[in-house]
Write an enzyme that holds these catalytic residues in place. Structure first.
Site, short mmCIF file in Angstrom:
data_model
loop_
_atom_site.label_atom_id
_atom_site.label_comp_id
_atom_site.label_asym_id
_atom_site.label_seq_id
_atom_site.Cartn_x
_atom_site.Cartn_y
_atom_site.Cartn_z
N HIS A 1 11.66 31.52 7.09
CA HIS A 1 11.50 32.13 5.78
C HIS A 1 12.27 33.42 5.58
CE1 HIS A 1 8.33 29.73 3.81
NE2 HIS A 1 8.02 29.39 5.04
N LYS A 43 6.10 41.31 -7.44
CA LYS A 43 6.34 40.74 -6.11
C LYS A 43 5.90 41.79 -5.11
CE LYS A 43 10.67 40.15 -7.36
NZ LYS A 43 11.00 38.83 -6.90
N ARG A 44 5.81 41.43 -3.82
CA ARG A 44 5.48 42.44 -2.83
C ARG A 44 6.46 43.60 -2.91
NH1 ARG A 44 1.44 41.51 1.07
NH2 ARG A 44 1.99 43.62 1.74
N LYS A 56 13.71 44.10 -1.92
CA LYS A 56 13.51 43.57 -3.27
C LYS A 56 13.92 44.57 -4.36
CE LYS A 56 9.67 40.50 -1.88
NZ LYS A 56 9.95 39.16 -2.44
N THR A 116 10.03 32.56 -5.29
CA THR A 116 9.40 31.50 -6.08
C THR A 116 8.90 32.09 -7.40
OG1 THR A 116 7.35 31.87 -4.85
CG2 THR A 116 8.70 29.98 -4.20
N LYS A 156 8.68 30.52 -11.48
CA LYS A 156 7.54 30.56 -12.41
C LYS A 156 7.96 31.15 -13.76
CE LYS A 156 4.79 31.79 -8.32
NZ LYS A 156 4.26 32.97 -7.60
C1 LIG Z 1 4.73 33.65 -6.58
C2 LIG Z 1 4.02 34.80 -5.98
C3 LIG Z 1 4.67 35.62 -5.05
C4 LIG Z 1 6.12 35.42 -4.67
O1 LIG Z 1 6.91 36.19 -5.55
P1 LIG Z 1 8.44 36.47 -5.24
O2 LIG Z 1 8.93 37.09 -6.51
O3 LIG Z 1 9.09 35.14 -5.01
O4 LIG Z 1 8.52 37.38 -4.08
C5 LIG Z 1 3.99 36.69 -4.52
N1 LIG Z 1 2.71 36.95 -4.88
C6 LIG Z 1 2.07 36.19 -5.78
C7 LIG Z 1 0.68 36.55 -6.15
C8 LIG Z 1 2.69 35.09 -6.36
O5 LIG Z 1 2.03 34.33 -7.24
#
Ligand SMILES: *Cc1c(COP(=O)(O)O)cnc(C)c1O
Length: 791
Positions: free
Chosen positions: A332, A520-521, A526, A628, A632
């Site tokens: 990953h 995101k985290r 990032k 991911t 979304k």
């Molecule tokens: C989809 C999702 C992530 C992943 O987000 P990225 O932008 O791909 O890092 C992290 N936390 C939650 C709660 C999510 O739903």
């Protein structure tokens, strides 16, 4: 089920369990009885699916994290009884939306754990026999509050009101032995309800309990204090999720967690096999495949060999060959700090027999390398045991039948860099499986309004099982009446989000603003820091009138920082400082707002994403494995403002670069400038960049850490230094923020201008929705089934 029948069942269960009439029941009590009614309705189907699971070839998804989110709404939709339950609850005076107060099941950190959850959903829906194995953490990912601009962490006691979606299966308990202790692994099973199918999968999570707790005689003979101590130590193993995302945790307890759940899972799957075939292992490989989600479950490999050889009379040679057929490994990350290693002493001390197996695996590896004519000096790069450490990714790559990355660019980087030496000798192991998301949760649940429009345009709701069907609606991109409807839906979702944010953050946004969202985290790679600095740049330019005709924009952030990650926490504080400055400036706050939402999680994501106009995906090229969140947003009709990284590349390939905003250095550019990169030179020659960076240390902001004399050596000073000076462990501006800064600004300004043409901007968004089919996790999981598991 009839609404009347539902009403009766709910009322009966409320009286039976809580002695209450419906009107007196709490939200949690109501939720629990609804869960009971659903579970009782699917029990037969679930049992049947479980029986069928073992008959043919099947796969297991081993993951230390499952970020499931809230179950109730998704499950009702998947079974197809959402409206009935809603009506039934209505009849007894309860609004189903109150379930939004139910806790998320947050047994994961971020993308990796959410991917595992999407995969189970997709496998169940696509009738692919895949069950999940993981850990039932008593405390999930911490809850975040922002206090005085700082992140504060609170315990996530997610089962405080019960856990009615899971069934404790004590009869399937197994013992897990460490050298210094033995515990009982008790499984809790959660149904994974497929959409539009009879199939139901299972997520089996293990909880650690004391052995003597189930042995009353022993418990009584023990010293009381001894018994309590043993109970506490045993329960400690599954007490909490490690809150690190993309960094190695390296703690004894973490190793215990990994061994605990993988040992229990391997014992369990062998028990199921032996129930059918006894000690004839000739069908084991034919029937079973195991996917290791990152390196966290990799100790399952030597544990499998240990159990086969010491408990099942199988020779090491045979067990070794079986392991090489059964296991597969998903990587990953390309970042070195996330590749797991364990000290030899630790592995040997707590699991000596497992260590002995790893040593034997390593011997065989070296033998094989010599046979493959790998040069002596190169062998060290491969060794599973070297420099006093056990290298988990190497073991996974050596034993794994297939090794995959999670987006095209990531899989290529694995082959040419991270795992290059392995690709040189085993090219056929390597595959790509671009991540995906489930459209049940990320469209049907979170955006019923858009789902309804798409259903009308497609002609039916078949896209909920086959997202490629959305391609058919692209022909409406030039139909103004359709686009107008599409715009109205986005506005409605923005209004809902405005209410939600006002309720939870106390800040009111306005519908005519662009909603520009980065959730995101919190991680340096990032680049939330770049976003924050860029907003500050825009703010200063607005103040002096340098930017004219600016479309009002609300910049929204949501992110948790690992509690020990000081720099990430400083960035959160900075964003909140900027928010304070900007939101309270009457000169600009009719055009600029900044909000940091608290406790970003799956359920908050379900509110934010449908209301977004812009999806911020701005990682340094070559650092984000896939992402991911980007998928979304795309599905829900936001344009991507992003770098050429991870799955962004595939997103613009599907939806067109002209319908998104791609900017900044590509991976090749980063590689080319890496050695000579001098951020200070950029800083000194660019007045805008200089002004923004200087405001970190010139008293514009208070990081809450200045000492009494007013000398600045707090966390913002540290951020300043990270850009211009670097530290012993990294070069200045390690993530190339200044390199991309102006190109980011220009992309933002272009987007800001384009947004003024409402119809043409909405058309871009619509084309993104129409082309999101590829990013369904149904597609991803079918690829795993076909190319890796051969199911
Ligand atoms: C989809 C999702 C992530 C992943 O987000 P990225 O932008 O791909 O890092 C992290 N936390 C939650 C709660 C999510 O739903």
């Amino acid at each position: 089920m009839q609404v009347n029948t539902l009403v009766d069942k709910i009322k009966n269960n409320l009286m039976r369990d809580y002695g209450k009439e419906a009107k007196d029941a709490s939200i949690h009590e109501m939720h629990n009885v609804v869960a009971q009614v659903v579970i009782s309705q699917i029990t037969d189907r679930w049992n049947e699916a479980n029986k069928n699971f073992y008959k043919n070839r099947h796969a297991y998804y081993l993951s230390a994290e499952f970020l499931m989110g809230r179950a109730v709404q998704n499950n009702l939709i998947c079974i197809g009884i959402f409206d009935e339950v809603k009506d039934a609850l209505n009849e007894i005076g309860f609004d189903i939306n109150q379930f939004e107060e139910i806790e998320d099941m947050a047994l994961g950190n971020g993308g990796l754990g959410r991917l595992a959850a999407c995969f189970l959903d997709s496998a169940a829906t696509c009738d692919i026999p895949l069950n999940g194995y993981g850990i039932r953490y008593k405390f999930g990912l911490f809850k975040q509050a922002i206090e005085d601009g700082f992140q504060k962490e609170y315990a996530d006691n997610w089962t405080a009101f019960g856990d009615e979606w899971s069934l404790r299966r004590f009869e399937d308990s197994v013992k897990v032995k460490f050298d210094d202790m033995e515990v009982v692994a008790v499984p809790y099973d959660m149904p994974i309800i497929g959409y539009g199918t009879e199939n139901i999968g299972t997520l089996r999570l293990w909880q650690s309990e004391a052995v003597n707790e189930f042995n009353f005689e022993l418990f009584n003979n023990c010293e009381y204090d001894e018994a309590i101590k043993e109970k506490t130590e045993a329960e400690n193993i599954s007490a909490g999720l490690y809150p690190n995302d993309n960094t190695e945790a390296g703690k004894v307890l973490r190793y215990r967690q990994q061994y605990f759940f993988t040992s229990a899972s391997i014992q369990d799957l062998l028990k199921k096999y032996k129930a059918e075939y006894g000690n004839d292992f000739s069908k084991l490989v034919e029937l079973n495949s195991i996917q290791l989600n990152d390196t966290h479950p990799v100790v399952a490999i030597p544990e499998f060999i240990r159990i086969m050889t010491t408990e099942n009379n199988v020779s090491f040679d045979e067990a070794f060959i079986m392991a090489k057929e059964v296991f597969n490994y998903t990587n990953h990350t390309v970042m070195a700090e996330a590749l797991e290693k364990w000290n030899i002493e630790l592995v040997e001390k707590y699991t000596p027999e497992v260590f002995a197996v790893i040593e034997e695996i390593n011997k065989r590896l070296i033998k094989e390398l010599k046979k493959l004519k790998v040069k002596k000096k190169d062998i060290a790069k491969y060794e599973i045991i070297s420099d006093g450490q056990v290298h988990m990714a190497r073991m996974a790559t050596y034993i794994g039948k297939y090794v995959n990355g999670v987006a095209e660019i990531h899989s290529e980087i694995l082959k040419k860099d991270t795992l290059k030496e392995w690709y040189d000798i085993y090219p056929d192991k390597f595959q790509n499986k671009t991540n995906g998301i489930t459209q049940r949760r990320w469209l049907a649940c979170c955006n019923p309004e858009l789902t309804e429009l798409l259903t009308r345009l497609v002609g039916d709701d078949s896209f909920l099982k086959d997202l490629d069907k959305l391609k058919n609606i692209e022909r409406y991109a030039d139909d103004d009446s359709v686009i107008k409807e599409y715009i109205e839906i986005k506005k409605k979702k923005k209004r809902q989000l405005i209410e939600y944010i006002e309720k939870h953050e106390g800040i009111r946004l306005e519908e005519h603003f662009i909603f520009d969202i980065q959730i995101k985290r919190l991680h340096e790679y990032k680049r939330q820091f770049m976003n924050a600095l860029s907003i500050l740049d825009i703010y200063y330019r607005l103040k002096v009138g340098e930017i004219k005709d600016f479309t009002p924009t609300a910049f929204i952030f949501g992110a948790k920082a690992a509690p020990g990650y000081a720099r990430a926490k400083a960035i959160i504080k900075l964003i909140n400082e900027i928010s304070n400055l900007v939101n309270n400036d009457p000169e600009t706050n009719d055009r600029l707002k900044v909000v940091f939402v608290q406790n970003y999680n799956v359920s908050y994501a379900e509110k934010l994403i449908p209301g977004a106009n812009v999806s911020e995906q701005i990682s340094t090229a070559g650092t984000e494995a896939s992402g991911t969140g980007n998928m979304k947003f795309m599905l829900n009709g936001a344009v991507t403002l992003g770098t050429y990284d991870g799955a962004n590349i595939e997103i613009v390939r599907e939806a067109g670069e002209e319908n998104n905003y791609i900017f900044g250095a590509r991976e090749e550019e980063i590689l080319a400038i890496k050695e000579s990169y001098d951020p200070k030179e950029i800083y000194e020659n660019d007045e805008h960049i200089k002004k923004v960076i200087d405001s970190l240390v010139d008293g514009t902001f208070d990081d809450g850490m200045e000492d009494e004399e007013g000398t600045i050596e707090g966390s913002f000073f540290e951020l300043y230094n990270s850009l211009l000076e670097g530290t012993s462990w990294h070069k200045p501006d390690h993530y190339f923020i200044l390199q991309d800064f102006n190109r980011y600004f220009e992309a933002r300004m272009k987007l800001n201008k384009d947004f003024k043409d409402e119809m043409s901007f909405a058309r871009k968004c619509f084309i993104n929705t129409a082309n999101a089919g590829f990013f369904s996790s149904d597609r991803t999981i079918r690829e795993y089934a076909k190319d890796i598991w051969k199911i």
